[in-house]
Design an enzyme around this catalytic site. Structure first.
Site, mmCIF file in Angstrom:
data_model
loop_
_atom_site.group_PDB
_atom_site.id
_atom_site.type_symbol
_atom_site.label_atom_id
_atom_site.label_comp_id
_atom_site.label_asym_id
_atom_site.label_seq_id
_atom_site.Cartn_x
_atom_site.Cartn_y
_atom_site.Cartn_z
ATOM 1 N N GLU A 1 -4.555 -8.797 2.833
ATOM 2 C CA GLU A 1 -5.591 -8.465 3.814
ATOM 3 C C GLU A 1 -6.788 -9.407 3.775
ATOM 4 O OE1 GLU A 1 -3.079 -4.834 3.617
ATOM 5 O OE2 GLU A 1 -3.794 -6.334 2.193
ATOM 6 N N GLU B 1 0.833 -1.207 0.000
ATOM 7 C CA GLU B 1 0.000 0.000 0.000
ATOM 8 C C GLU B 1 0.870 1.260 0.000
ATOM 9 O OE1 GLU B 1 -4.222 -0.565 1.004
ATOM 10 O OE2 GLU B 1 -3.353 -0.948 2.993
#
Length: 266
Positions: free
Chosen positions: A140, A120
């Site tokens: 995730e 990210e």
């Protein structure tokens, strides 16, 4: 220069080098790391002698994502860091480049794991170099979590949609070669040489006109979601003032005189 026990700040000429420094935890994101990282972005913005930033990780790893123990409430952090977060609840997002964009070009030098929060943060950088054994991925969903650091918005804008959705929905790992093939990173270099390659790229940027470099970066990001006509108009707003600078005149003069330009941010 700033820094914390989990984030090292160094200068390499006109380049600020920010090193995620929790090798014992594969540079998982802690509060001291995030505070130090955000302060590093602020330092780069405030100091005009800094022309580029290199982001890397210590111990052969870039970043393994959020410290899940801390996320579950098991971690502890020194009081001043908690105070910083209370004073600015968006600090962690700014550190991860979700809510903040540095004026200076940011080059990622990746070795080892760059997954979850690491991938990210990567999406907030401008140029990305990785060692051949680097591993990428957004894990995730495998943990029942959401990649809320911006990936569902930014990733489909940075790589083809089908690749973005596969990465987001499967949570599988990607090799450096595959990451380069789909466009997540720009270049793969021999293992252990990503920082060297990133610093070489930074040196090339540093030799260019800093006002021009910053205006180019601003234009690219400002126009990313615009229609073409709107984007071309915005490009003129970013680019035309550069031609009136002393640096632009110095660049033309240096070319005519066959010498290296001496840019002064004027």
């Amino acid at each position: 220069m700033g820094g914390t026990e989990h984030l090292t700040v160094e200068r390499a000429g006109a380049t600020l080098v920010l090193t995620l420094n929790r090798p014992e935890a594969r540079n998982a994101l802690s509060l001291p790391l995030l505070v130090g990282l955000y302060d590093g972005w602020l330092e780069a913005d405030a100091d005009d002698t800094i022309r580029s930033v290199v982001l890397t990780g210590a111990g052969g790893t870039f970043c393994s994502g959020m410290d899940l123990k801390a996320l579950a409430g098991d971690g502890t952090a020194a009081g001043p860091y908690r105070e910083r977060l209370r004073a600015d609840p968006d600090l962690h997002w700014k550190a991860m480049l979700r809510h903040h964009r540095p004026r200076k070009p940011v080059i990622a030098a990746v070795e080892g794991h760059c997954v979850a929060g690491g991938t990210e943060i990567l999406q907030g950088t401008d140029i990305r170099v990785a060692g051949e054994s680097a591993v990428f991925g957004l894990y995730e969903v495998r943990r029942g979590l959401f990649p809320i650091g911006g990936s569902t918005v930014r990733l489909p804008r940075q790589i083809p949609r089908t690749h973005a959705l596969e990465m987001l929905l499967t949570g599988r790992p990607y090799s450096a070669e595959e990451a380069a093939r789909i466009g997540l990173i720009g270049r793969v270099v021999p293992e252990g040489t990503a920082l060297e390659a990133a610093l070489e790229t930074a040196a090339r940027i540093n030799a260019c006109g800093p006002l021009a470099v910053e205006a180019v970066k601003e234009s690219v990001h400002r126009t990313a979601s615009m229609a073409e006509a709107e984007g071309l108009a915005a490009e003129l707003e970013c680019g035309q003032p550069v031609f009136a600078t002393a640096d632009a005149k110095e660049g033309a003069r240096a070319f005519a005189e066959k010498r290296a330009p001496r840019f002064r941010r004027e």
